[in-house]
Design an enzyme around this catalytic site. Structure first.
Site, PDB file in Angstrom:
ATOM      1  CB  CYS A 122       4.488  57.793  12.364  1.00 57.79           C
ATOM      2  SG  CYS A 122       4.929  55.847  11.704  1.00 57.79           S
ATOM      3  CG  ASP A 123       2.942  62.731  15.701  1.00 55.11           C
ATOM      4  OD1 ASP A 123       3.201  63.318  14.750  1.00 55.11           O
ATOM      5  OD2 ASP A 123       1.790  62.757  16.109  1.00 55.11           O
ATOM      6  CB  VAL A 124       9.690  61.891  16.352  1.00 56.82           C
ATOM      7  CG1 VAL A 124      10.667  62.628  17.313  1.00 56.82           C
ATOM      8  CG2 VAL A 124      10.033  59.786  16.672  1.00 56.82           C
TER       9      VAL A 124
END
Ligand SMILES: *[C@@H]1O[C@H](CO)[C@@H](O)[C@H](O)[C@H]1NC(C)=O
Ligand SMILES: *[C@@H]1O[C@H](CO)[C@@H](O)[C@H](O)[C@H]1NC(C)=O
Ligand SMILES: CC(=O)N[C@H]1CO[C@H](CO)[C@@H](O)[C@@H]1O
Length: 226
Positions: free
Chosen positions: A48-50
């Site tokens: 979810c936060d690449v």
């Protein structure tokens, strides 16, 4: 991780420039890591936060995906709806805004944005470009799709490499990235397919221009300029 995070190496003017083979290794390593999270663990984990800040580099520049503070463990049926959007502007897939169940394809989208930054060595952030009569917004991902169609990937690669890169690999990477950032998650490849495509084991067609991104570059006078 002694060599810090990827963003420092890509965007800070005082950092040593990562050569092409290091960028190649980082891209494949991150894709492999995400593929593992999505498909090889017992549960599917969506990061979810690449983004480059969350990609750490070892002494030999082997990447490691870090910061699972926003990660979601979803069932195999992907029915879990996350009520608030998670992640970072600039890397967020459009479906975050529509309230549908998120799938691992949100990470594929973010990975595509990161891959473009690895190729270009600069942030994708939209820039307003003013001319005497009007202004338009220059947005690198949109330019990347156009240049890919024109067969001019060369002009997208980080000028700091001074031409010292493998054009065939750069074209492959650019094509993969442009598939990853498609509006519709069904059009994006899975991370396993991404790994295979990056390695040249899986050919891809020419990706279409993503409409959501193209809309960002709409001109103030209604014309689309690049
Ligand atoms: C590069 O500059 C940043 C601030 O812009 C600083 O935090 C960092 O330590 C510097 N890195 C090196 C290797 O000098
Ligand atoms: C690229 O950079 C890495 C890490 O600094 C180095 O080990 C490698 O020899 C370089 N490769 C080329 C082709 O210059
Ligand atoms: C560019 C950079 O910071 N490279 C460092 C990566 O880590 C090795 C091992 O600590 C250092 O020798 C490099 O200078």
């Amino acid at each position: 991780m002694v060599n810090g995070s990827l963003d420092a190496h890509l965007f800070q003017s005082n950092a040593t420039i990562l050569n092409w083979s290091t960028r190649y290794q980082i891209a494949i390593g991150v894709a492999g890591g995400l593929s593992y999270l999505h498909q090889s663990c017992c549960e599917c984990i969506i990061h979810c936060d690449v983004k480059p800040e969350n990609i750490l580099l070892s002494a030999s520049f082997v990447p490691k995906i870090a910061d699972f503070g926003m990660a979601a463990i979803v069932g195999r049926d992907f029915s879990k709806v996350l009520t608030t959007s998670r992640g970072t502007i600039g890397y967020l897939a459009p479906e975050w805004l529509s309230g549908v169940a998120v799938t691992p394809k949100v990470d594929v989208y973010s990975f595509g944005m990161v891959l473009l930054e690895i190729i270009s060595g600069r942030r994708n952030s939209p820039n307003q470009v003013y001319t005497s009569s009007s202004y338009h917004v220059a947005f690198f991902p949109v330019r990347a799709v156009s240049k890919l169609h024109e067969g001019d990937v060369q002009s997208l690669v980080d000028p700091q490499l001074q031409g010292d890169f493998n054009l065939e690999e750069a074209e492959r990477f650019c094509k993969v990235a442009c598939w990853c950032i498609q509006d519709n998650e069904c059009d994006r490849p899975t991370m396993i397919e991404v790994v295979r495509a990056l390695e040249g084991l899986h050919g891809l067609d020419m990706p279409p221009m993503p409409r959501v991104l193209a809309a960002i570059t709409e001109c103030s006078d209604g014309a689309s300029m690049l």
